[in-house]
Design a protein around this motif. Structure first.
Motif, PDB file in Angstrom:
ATOM      1  N   SER A 113       0.763  -0.900  -0.087  1.00 37.91           N
ATOM      2  CA  SER A 113      -0.125  -0.074  -0.287  1.00 37.91           C
ATOM      3  C   SER A 113       0.876   0.773  -0.253  1.00 37.91           C
ATOM      4  CB  SER A 113      -1.030   0.225   0.899  1.00 37.91           C
ATOM      5  OG  SER A 113      -1.549  -0.893   0.835  1.00 37.91           O
ATOM      6  N   TYR A 114       1.952   1.147   0.881  1.00 41.78           N
ATOM      7  CA  TYR A 114       2.472   1.829   1.317  1.00 41.78           C
ATOM      8  C   TYR A 114       3.552   2.552  -0.966  1.00 41.78           C
ATOM      9  CZ  TYR A 114       6.766   5.658   2.712  1.00 41.78           C
ATOM     10  OH  TYR A 114       7.146   6.566   2.619  1.00 41.78           O
ATOM     11  N   ASN A 115       3.962   1.620  -1.260  1.00 46.16           N
ATOM     12  CA  ASN A 115       4.363   1.785  -2.287  1.00 46.16           C
ATOM     13  C   ASN A 115       3.681   2.487  -3.667  1.00 46.16           C
ATOM     14  OD1 ASN A 115       7.593   1.631  -2.436  1.00 46.16           O
ATOM     15  ND2 ASN A 115       6.691   0.137  -1.702  1.00 46.16           N
ATOM     16  N   GLY A 116       3.003   1.349  -3.722  1.00 47.07           N
ATOM     17  CA  GLY A 116       1.266   1.608  -4.704  1.00 47.07           C
ATOM     18  C   GLY A 116       1.108   2.794  -3.926  1.00 47.07           C
ATOM     19  N   PHE A 117       0.395   3.637  -3.651  1.00 46.85           N
ATOM     20  CA  PHE A 117       0.178   4.964  -3.522  1.00 46.85           C
ATOM     21  C   PHE A 117       1.964   6.012  -3.521  1.00 46.85           C
ATOM     22  CE2 PHE A 117      -3.419   3.067  -0.435  1.00 46.85           C
ATOM     23  CZ  PHE A 117      -4.718   3.607  -1.580  1.00 46.85           C
ATOM     24  N   ARG A 118       2.308   5.658  -3.150  1.00 47.45           N
ATOM     25  CA  ARG A 118       3.584   7.263  -3.131  1.00 47.45           C
ATOM     26  C   ARG A 118       4.352   7.155  -4.725  1.00 47.45           C
ATOM     27  NH1 ARG A 118       9.431   4.092  -1.961  1.00 47.45           N
ATOM     28  NH2 ARG A 118      11.060   5.626  -2.686  1.00 47.45           N
ATOM     29  N   PHE A 119       3.551   5.645  -5.323  1.00 50.39           N
ATOM     30  CA  PHE A 119       3.991   5.550  -6.932  1.00 50.39           C
ATOM     31  C   PHE A 119       3.239   6.701  -7.497  1.00 50.39           C
ATOM     32  CE2 PHE A 119       7.097   2.336  -6.614  1.00 50.39           C
ATOM     33  CZ  PHE A 119       8.281   2.707  -6.761  1.00 50.39           C
ATOM     34  N   ILE A 120       1.840   6.460  -6.897  1.00 47.22           N
ATOM     35  CA  ILE A 120       0.534   7.082  -7.561  1.00 47.22           C
ATOM     36  C   ILE A 120       1.165   8.863  -7.375  1.00 47.22           C
ATOM     37  CG2 ILE A 120      -1.381   8.155  -7.337  1.00 47.22           C
ATOM     38  CD1 ILE A 120      -2.526   5.451  -6.553  1.00 47.22           C
ATOM     39  N   ILE A 121       1.681   9.473  -6.267  1.00 45.80           N
ATOM     40  CA  ILE A 121       1.861  10.855  -5.929  1.00 45.80           C
ATOM     41  C   ILE A 121       2.993  11.249  -6.932  1.00 45.80           C
ATOM     42  CG2 ILE A 121       2.769  11.912  -4.419  1.00 45.80           C
ATOM     43  CD1 ILE A 121       1.215  10.314  -1.871  1.00 45.80           C
ATOM     44  N   GLY A 122       4.126  10.064  -6.840  1.00 47.67           N
ATOM     45  CA  GLY A 122       5.738   9.995  -7.646  1.00 47.67           C
ATOM     46  C   GLY A 122       4.689  10.475  -8.979  1.00 47.67           C
ATOM     47  N   THR A 123       4.366  10.059  -9.765  1.00 46.35           N
ATOM     48  CA  THR A 123       3.579   9.852 -11.008  1.00 46.35           C
ATOM     49  C   THR A 123       2.977  11.514 -11.122  1.00 46.35           C
ATOM     50  OG1 THR A 123       3.216   7.810 -11.163  1.00 46.35           O
ATOM     51  CG2 THR A 123       2.045   9.340 -12.631  1.00 46.35           C
ATOM     52  N   VAL A 124       2.298  11.800 -10.219  1.00 44.39           N
ATOM     53  CA  VAL A 124       1.699  13.108 -10.965  1.00 44.39           C
ATOM     54  C   VAL A 124       2.948  14.479 -10.682  1.00 44.39           C
ATOM     55  CG1 VAL A 124       0.143  14.942  -9.959  1.00 44.39           C
ATOM     56  CG2 VAL A 124      -1.007  12.413  -9.896  1.00 44.39           C
ATOM     57  N   SER A 125       3.472  14.330 -10.033  1.00 46.52           N
ATOM     58  CA  SER A 125       4.588  15.269  -9.253  1.00 46.52           C
ATOM     59  C   SER A 125       5.447  14.824 -10.633  1.00 46.52           C
ATOM     60  CB  SER A 125       4.883  14.228  -7.901  1.00 46.52           C
ATOM     61  OG  SER A 125       6.456  13.695  -8.118  1.00 46.52           O
ATOM     62  N   LEU A 126       5.635  13.849 -11.188  1.00 45.27           N
ATOM     63  CA  LEU A 126       6.141  14.104 -12.543  1.00 45.27           C
ATOM     64  C   LEU A 126       5.663  14.332 -13.893  1.00 45.27           C
ATOM     65  CD1 LEU A 126       8.366  10.644 -12.175  1.00 45.27           C
ATOM     66  CD2 LEU A 126       9.392  12.688 -12.352  1.00 45.27           C
ATOM     67  N   ILE A 127       4.756  14.487 -13.703  1.00 44.99           N
ATOM     68  CA  ILE A 127       3.464  15.425 -14.653  1.00 44.99           C
ATOM     69  C   ILE A 127       4.291  16.387 -15.214  1.00 44.99           C
ATOM     70  CG2 ILE A 127       1.768  16.086 -16.081  1.00 44.99           C
ATOM     71  CD1 ILE A 127       0.796  13.567 -14.468  1.00 44.99           C
ATOM     72  N   PRO A 128       4.404  17.776 -14.323  1.00 44.23           N
ATOM     73  CA  PRO A 128       5.102  18.676 -14.535  1.00 44.23           C
ATOM     74  C   PRO A 128       6.480  19.027 -14.975  1.00 44.23           C
ATOM     75  CG  PRO A 128       4.896  18.989 -12.360  1.00 44.23           C
ATOM     76  CD  PRO A 128       4.007  17.780 -12.877  1.00 44.23           C
ATOM     77  N   VAL A 129       7.582  17.845 -14.390  1.00 38.31           N
ATOM     78  CA  VAL A 129       9.165  17.782 -15.093  1.00 38.31           C
ATOM     79  C   VAL A 129       8.979  17.422 -16.435  1.00 38.31           C
ATOM     80  CG1 VAL A 129      10.948  16.175 -14.369  1.00 38.31           C
ATOM     81  CG2 VAL A 129       9.368  16.765 -12.709  1.00 38.31           C
ATOM     82  N   ALA A 130       8.192  16.513 -16.340  1.00 39.07           N
ATOM     83  CA  ALA A 130       7.786  15.741 -18.195  1.00 39.07           C
ATOM     84  C   ALA A 130       7.047  16.869 -19.317  1.00 39.07           C
ATOM     85  CB  ALA A 130       6.521  14.429 -18.170  1.00 39.07           C
ATOM     86  N   PHE A 131       6.823  17.919 -18.681  1.00 36.28           N
ATOM     87  CA  PHE A 131       5.677  19.153 -19.131  1.00 36.28           C
ATOM     88  C   PHE A 131       6.962  20.293 -19.840  1.00 36.28           C
ATOM     89  CE2 PHE A 131       4.148  23.565 -19.995  1.00 36.28           C
ATOM     90  CZ  PHE A 131       3.142  23.076 -20.926  1.00 36.28           C
ATOM     91  N   ILE A 132       7.821  19.773 -19.049  1.00 37.90           N
ATOM     92  CA  ILE A 132       9.189  20.862 -18.716  1.00 37.90           C
ATOM     93  C   ILE A 132      10.073  20.428 -19.515  1.00 37.90           C
ATOM     94  CG2 ILE A 132      10.929  22.178 -17.416  1.00 37.90           C
ATOM     95  CD1 ILE A 132       8.883  22.981 -15.675  1.00 37.90           C
ATOM     96  N   PHE A 133      10.778  19.097 -19.089  1.00 38.07           N
ATOM     97  CA  PHE A 133      12.389  18.392 -19.092  1.00 38.07           C
ATOM     98  C   PHE A 133      12.194  17.637 -21.075  1.00 38.07           C
ATOM     99  CE2 PHE A 133      12.843  19.826 -15.362  1.00 38.07           C
ATOM    100  CZ  PHE A 133      14.109  21.289 -15.917  1.00 38.07           C
ATOM    101  N   GLY A 134      10.510  17.000 -20.869  1.00 37.28           N
ATOM    102  CA  GLY A 134      10.206  15.568 -21.516  1.00 37.28           C
ATOM    103  C   GLY A 134       9.478  16.399 -23.358  1.00 37.28           C
ATOM    104  N   LYS A 135       9.901  17.586 -23.698  1.00 39.11           N
ATOM    105  CA  LYS A 135       9.240  18.139 -24.665  1.00 39.11           C
ATOM    106  C   LYS A 135      10.176  17.748 -26.017  1.00 39.11           C
ATOM    107  CE  LYS A 135       6.744  22.164 -23.364  1.00 39.11           C
ATOM    108  NZ  LYS A 135       6.749  23.854 -23.503  1.00 39.11           N
ATOM    109  N   GLY A 136      11.617  17.547 -25.754  1.00 39.89           N
ATOM    110  CA  GLY A 136      12.692  17.590 -27.096  1.00 39.89           C
ATOM    111  C   GLY A 136      13.042  15.665 -26.814  1.00 39.89           C
ATOM    112  N   GLY A 137      11.965  15.506 -28.037  1.00 40.14           N
ATOM    113  CA  GLY A 137      12.400  13.873 -28.827  1.00 40.14           C
ATOM    114  C   GLY A 137      12.964  14.516 -29.729  1.00 40.14           C
ATOM    115  N   ASN A 138      12.677  12.510 -30.285  1.00 36.69           N
ATOM    116  CA  ASN A 138      13.830  12.984 -31.783  1.00 36.69           C
ATOM    117  C   ASN A 138      13.470  13.104 -33.518  1.00 36.69           C
ATOM    118  OD1 ASN A 138      15.170  11.144 -34.034  1.00 36.69           O
ATOM    119  ND2 ASN A 138      14.589   8.673 -32.618  1.00 36.69           N
TER     120      ASN A 138
END
Length: 322
Positions: A46-71
């Motif tokens: 349970s700890y890891n499941g909810f931890r990764f849910i929060i982690g995924t949400v927190s990574l969305i703005p990171v992906a928006f900022i740093f994830g635009k560069g593509g092949n």
């Protein structure tokens, strides 16, 4: 003019080193959060499941900022890269979920069995994954180095001093599970190394975190049936592990590693084990024996030695001598 340029370079290096250490500190103190989370009564899945849910949400703005560069190659290459991103991210996410679960389970066992200084112990045993990476590669037919063998030997001796305090009976199930966790984290890094070079690193991380969140939460709902009271009791550790260890630390890592030598970055990141012990001492009042600290020093020394590339150092010295 030259002085100004040199000053800018020096400031850039200082900034990089500070970011790397801040990242290692966040990851190290995460062991404190995990110990507090385990002590709150929430299950490891349970700890890891909810931890990764929060982690995924927190990574969305990171992906928006740093994830635009593509092949920007052909459409066919882009499609292949997307397949690699999704397939590799899912495989890495499954490995990450398993590694994180065993780590949290080891901490749970440590608390249940009264294993001394479980926060610091978990940090140092987990850190051995750096040594397991070349060992696993060796089993797969890849060459390894003398420094890896020496580092592994130092780590094994360190484990003895850290875990075997009163004969073989002093080895707890927490130690064994955490050692398995180190092996699984090494496998995870090897999987990431296989897929990450051909895909966007931030988007890859987002896919693997989302996979770990989905798998961890599904397993938690099946085997543990977490309650709102358990989640509420562990909310602070969950937020730390989810937001700081994921979104914030990954952002710092992404920024810092643009200007850092990979070997140096690896050595700095390995100090997370030291920060886990420091965090345990400050926040949980965990104090190791002299024997335990000696074991930690040997493990930490082995981790650093294993990352040293003697050939690279010799070439650098020759170039400097010329």
């Amino acid at each position: 003019m030259y002085l100004s340029a040199a000053l800018l370079i020096a400031m850039k290096k200082i900034k990089t080193v500070c970011l790397l250490f801040l990242c290692a500190m966040i990851w190290g103190f995460s062991f404190v959060a995990q110990t507090k989370g385990a002590d709150s009564g929430i299950g490891a899945l349970s700890y890891n499941g909810f931890r990764f849910i929060i982690g995924t949400v927190s990574l969305i703005p990171v992906a928006f900022i740093f994830g635009k560069g593509g092949n920007k190659a052909s459409s066919e290459n882009n499609n292949g890269s997307k397949r690699q991103l999704i397939f590799g991210g899912i495989i890495a996410g499954c490995a990450l979920c398993c590694a994180s679960f065993t780590q949290q389970m080891g901490i749970h066992f440590g608390i249940a069995d009264g294993t001394p200084n479980i926060t610091g112990v978990a940090g140092f045993i987990t850190g051995i994954y750096i040594i397991f990476i070349p060992i696993i590669r060796l089993l797969l037919g890849k060459k390894t180095t003398a420094t890896t063998a020496l580092g592994a030997l130092a780590a094994v001796v360190g484990l003895y001093f850290l875990c075997v305090t009163d004969g073989i009976g002093s080895i707890k199930r927490a130690h064994i599970v955490l050692l398995l966790c180190a092996v699984l984290f090494a496998c995870h890094i090897i999987i990431v190394d296989r897929f990450a070079p051909s895909v966007n690193a931030v988007m890859f991380s987002l896919v693997q975190f989302a996979t770990a969140a989905a798998l961890g939460t599904a397993l938690a709902l099946i085997f543990e049936h977490p309650t709102l009271l358990q989640i509420k009791a562990a909310i602070v550790p969950l937020l730390y592990s989810g937001i700081l260890s994921s979104g914030v630390a990954y952002t710092l890592q992404t920024i810092a590693q643009k200007d850092a030598d990979p070997t140096f970055a690896g050595i700095v990141f390995s100090t997370e084990s030291v920060f886990s012990a420091v965090g345990g001492a400050i926040f949980l009042h965990e104090i190791m024996t002299g024997r335990g600290y000696f074991g930690c020093i040997l493990i930490f020394g082995g981790i650093i030695i294993s990352q040293l590339d003697l050939d690279k150092i010799k070439k650098a010295n020759k170039k400097g001598g010329n």
